[in-house]
Design an enzyme around this catalytic site. Structure first.
Site, PDB file in Angstrom:
ATOM      1  N   TRP A 177     -10.747   4.574   5.055  1.00 26.11           N
ATOM      2  CA  TRP A 177      -9.925   4.413   3.845  1.00 26.11           C
ATOM      3  C   TRP A 177     -10.624   3.886   2.833  1.00 26.11           C
ATOM      4  CZ3 TRP A 177      -5.394  -0.032   4.412  1.00 26.11           C
ATOM      5  CH2 TRP A 177      -6.007  -1.055   4.412  1.00 26.11           C
ATOM      6  N   HIS A 235      -8.923   2.843 -12.780  1.00 19.97           N
ATOM      7  CA  HIS A 235      -8.713   1.874 -11.967  1.00 19.97           C
ATOM      8  C   HIS A 235      -8.592   0.316 -12.810  1.00 19.97           C
ATOM      9  CE1 HIS A 235      -9.909  -0.143  -8.015  1.00 19.97           C
ATOM     10  NE2 HIS A 235      -8.626   0.310  -7.912  1.00 19.97           N
ATOM     11  N   GLU A 261     -11.991   5.517  -7.438  1.00 21.03           N
ATOM     12  CA  GLU A 261     -11.977   4.004  -7.607  1.00 21.03           C
ATOM     13  C   GLU A 261     -13.396   3.445  -6.914  1.00 21.03           C
ATOM     14  OE1 GLU A 261      -8.217   2.869  -6.119  1.00 21.03           O
ATOM     15  OE2 GLU A 261      -9.261   1.851  -4.463  1.00 21.03           O
ATOM     16  N   ASP A 285      -0.704   6.212  -3.396  1.00 21.49           N
ATOM     17  CA  ASP A 285      -2.076   5.838  -3.213  1.00 21.49           C
ATOM     18  C   ASP A 285      -2.177   6.096  -1.868  1.00 21.49           C
ATOM     19  OD1 ASP A 285      -4.642   5.036  -2.844  1.00 21.49           O
ATOM     20  OD2 ASP A 285      -4.517   3.465  -4.132  1.00 21.49           O
ATOM     21  N   TYR A 309      -1.570  -1.778   4.274  1.00 19.35           N
ATOM     22  CA  TYR A 309      -2.583  -2.279   2.913  1.00 19.35           C
ATOM     23  C   TYR A 309      -1.588  -1.876   1.702  1.00 19.35           C
ATOM     24  CZ  TYR A 309      -6.486  -2.368  -0.153  1.00 19.35           C
ATOM     25  OH  TYR A 309      -7.469  -2.698  -0.843  1.00 19.35           O
ATOM     26  N   HIS A 354       2.525  -1.178 -10.269  1.00 27.40           N
ATOM     27  CA  HIS A 354       2.382  -1.412  -8.785  1.00 27.40           C
ATOM     28  C   HIS A 354       3.956  -1.778  -8.193  1.00 27.40           C
ATOM     29  CE1 HIS A 354      -1.899  -1.381  -7.549  1.00 27.40           C
ATOM     30  NE2 HIS A 354      -1.929  -0.806  -8.688  1.00 27.40           N
ATOM     31  N   ARG A 363       3.717   3.152  -9.516  1.00 25.79           N
ATOM     32  CA  ARG A 363       3.040   3.698  -8.080  1.00 25.79           C
ATOM     33  C   ARG A 363       3.757   3.136  -7.014  1.00 25.79           C
ATOM     34  NH1 ARG A 363      -2.460   1.310  -5.204  1.00 25.79           N
ATOM     35  NH2 ARG A 363      -0.934  -0.150  -4.673  1.00 25.79           N
ATOM     36  N   HIS A 414      -5.031   5.765   0.026  1.00 26.70           N
ATOM     37  CA  HIS A 414      -6.111   4.545   0.496  1.00 26.70           C
ATOM     38  C   HIS A 414      -7.028   5.339   1.230  1.00 26.70           C
ATOM     39  CE1 HIS A 414      -4.548   1.665  -1.999  1.00 26.70           C
ATOM     40  NE2 HIS A 414      -3.583   1.585  -1.451  1.00 26.70           N
ATOM     41  N   ARG A 464     -10.442   8.304 -11.399  1.00 27.13           N
ATOM     42  CA  ARG A 464      -9.907   6.884 -11.089  1.00 27.13           C
ATOM     43  C   ARG A 464     -10.918   5.844 -11.343  1.00 27.13           C
ATOM     44  NH1 ARG A 464      -6.415   4.300 -11.127  1.00 27.13           N
ATOM     45  NH2 ARG A 464      -6.163   3.447  -9.080  1.00 27.13           N
ATOM     46  N   GLU A 483      -3.681   2.324 -15.068  1.00 25.82           N
ATOM     47  CA  GLU A 483      -3.214   1.442 -14.226  1.00 25.82           C
ATOM     48  C   GLU A 483      -3.247   0.026 -14.394  1.00 25.82           C
ATOM     49  OE1 GLU A 483      -5.492   1.074 -10.556  1.00 25.82           O
ATOM     50  OE2 GLU A 483      -3.768   0.468  -9.172  1.00 25.82           O
ATOM     51  N   GLU A 510      -3.248   9.790  -4.965  1.00 19.61           N
ATOM     52  CA  GLU A 510      -4.530   9.171  -5.039  1.00 19.61           C
ATOM     53  C   GLU A 510      -5.319   8.969  -3.680  1.00 19.61           C
ATOM     54  OE1 GLU A 510      -4.147   5.398  -6.967  1.00 19.61           O
ATOM     55  OE2 GLU A 510      -6.282   4.745  -6.084  1.00 19.61           O
TER      56      GLU A 510
END
Ligand code: EZ4
Ligand code: CO
Length: 415
Positions: free
Chosen positions: A415, A325, A275, A223, A159, A122, A147, A225, A296, A352, A249
């Protein structure tokens, strides 16, 4: 042999974790992760009050049978609380089976299909410069995929976006802990403001800035979200194409599976979702119509090794790969479960990896390792994770909630 005891451990070394410990009549102990970020205690009650009493005395080697029993017996099938509880028990039973065999779990799942798991880190930054700094750190550490999440001019806290500490790595935990308020204020999710149009305008410049700095080889993921409407998602997926993203994502809320048709019609950007899913049925349209490229889910929320393997076998027939995830709210136990399954399945894609804090790793001792951009679950029998209960007992549960996203006009946004 039989299940003799089921204990549920709750600990909070930096963030909350729920861990099941299953002990057999011949003294073998298995661990399972049932952490459901922000709803942890519902899973604890589900396990203690409704699952543990029904499993004592059962043959712990009947993993599939117990999975089906836990899935069907409540009458109320699926759902995140039920399936996190099922996940925890299932992982613990696989841990026991592998310990009894004296083998790392992946060997019971068919053995290694590869030498290690391609992993993404990340990276984030409030500006493109800070983001690039963070990416440099990961590239130096050997990561071949990152990511990328960045701030949007005009928006405050976003976020998943946080600047790394100087010289340090991204240690962002999206769930906000309760701060002791005078008279014991009730903890509530914070509300963050959001502007999709500004984000859609800005993100392609972020990708361009990162490609300029790092060239074409590095795999870049992003991502969304769940923040976009279908047509906004299609627009974003299309606008990122020149920068060759590895995946986009959660471009839309995944539960509305049919809208992904619209995104697919407009773009060849690979898509990843799942996820927040907890069963193979959540993927039915997405997989059979090949509307996504990556699954995910994690072993922690999708029914353990058994549930996640079911999803991946289904996905394999359609050429869809894994992207399990692996945030910090999947405990080291859940992470190990993901890694063992990922090493064994043929349709592995990427894993991830958001490393846990030192505090978390002083409670959970892991045998998985990261080397040259690849993760490996290690060769300790079982899942390869130990829970230090004495260390765990020093960290009391603290309520913490994920923030909620609001459009600038105050509307609650998905989200
Ligand atoms: O928001 O795990 O892809 N990773 C993510 C995570 C999730 C958290 C929610 O608990 O989106 O950061
Ligand atoms: Co995500």
């Amino acid at each position: 042999m039989a299940i003799d005891r089921i204990d549920v451990n709750v600990t909070s070394p930096g963030r909350n974790f729920v861990t099941v410990k299953v002990t057999t009549s011949d003294g073998i102990m298995g661990l399972g992760d049932g952490t459901l970020n922000g709803r942890e205690l519902s899973v604890v009650s589900y396990l203690r009050d409704h699952v543990a009493p029904t499993l004592i005395g059962r043959d712990e080697s009947q993993i599939e049978s117990i999975w089906q029993y836990l899935y069907r017996s409540p009458y109320w099938r699926r759902g995140p609380v039920t399936m996190s509880a099922v996940s925890a028990i299932d992982m613990a039973l696989w841990d026991i089976a592998a310990k009894k065999a004296g083998e790392p779990l992946y060997k019971l799942l068919g053995g290694a299909s590869r030498s290690g798991l391609l992993t993404y880190a990340h990276a984030s930054g409030t500006t493109i410069e800070k983001l690039n700094e963070a990416i440099h750190g990961y590239v130096e550490d050997g990561f071949r995929a990152v990511r990328i999440q960045a701030g949007v001019p005009g928006l405050d806290q976003i976020y998943g976006v946080h600047d790394a500490a100087p010289g340090g790595k991204y240690e962002y935990e999206p769930a906000g802990r309760a701060t002791a308020g005078a008279g014991g204020t009730t903890m509530r999710p914070t509300e963050e403001s959001w502007d999709t149009a500004a984000y859609l305008r800005h993100l392609p410049t972020v990708f361009a800035g990162v490609r300029d700095e790092f060239g074409t080889e590095l795999r870049l993921l992003h991502d969304g979200h769940h923040r976009m409407t279908p047509i906004e998602a299609a627009k974003l997926a299309k606008s990122l194409e020149p920068y060759d993203p590895f995946w986009l994502e959660d471009c839309t809320p995944g539960e509305d599976q049919a809208v992904l048709r619209l995104v697919r019609q407009h773009s060849v950007t690979p898509l990843a979702i799942g996820e927040v899913f907890n069963s193979v049925y959540d993927y039915q349209t997405l997989i059979t119509e090949r509307l996504i490229d990556y699954v995910r889910s994690s072993a922690t929320h999708a029914g353990g090794i058994t549930g996640l393997r079911q999803i991946m076998s289904f996905a394999a027939i359609y050429g869809i790969r894994s992207g399990f995830h692996g945030p910090t709210d999947v405990s080291p136990v859940g992470m190990a479960a993901n890694l063992h399954l990922g090493l064994a399945i043929h349709n592995f894609g990427i894993q991830e990896y958001m490393p846990h804090s030192e505090s978390t790793l002083s409670v959970f001792r892991t045998s998985y390792r990261f080397e040259d951009g690849l993760l490996h679950p290690g060769d300790t029998p079982g899942l390869g994770v130990e829970l230090d209960e004495e260390a765990a007992a020093k960290h009391d549960y603290q309520p913490a909630y994920l923030p909620v996203n609001r459009l600038r006009d105050g509307t609650v946004h998905d989200w």
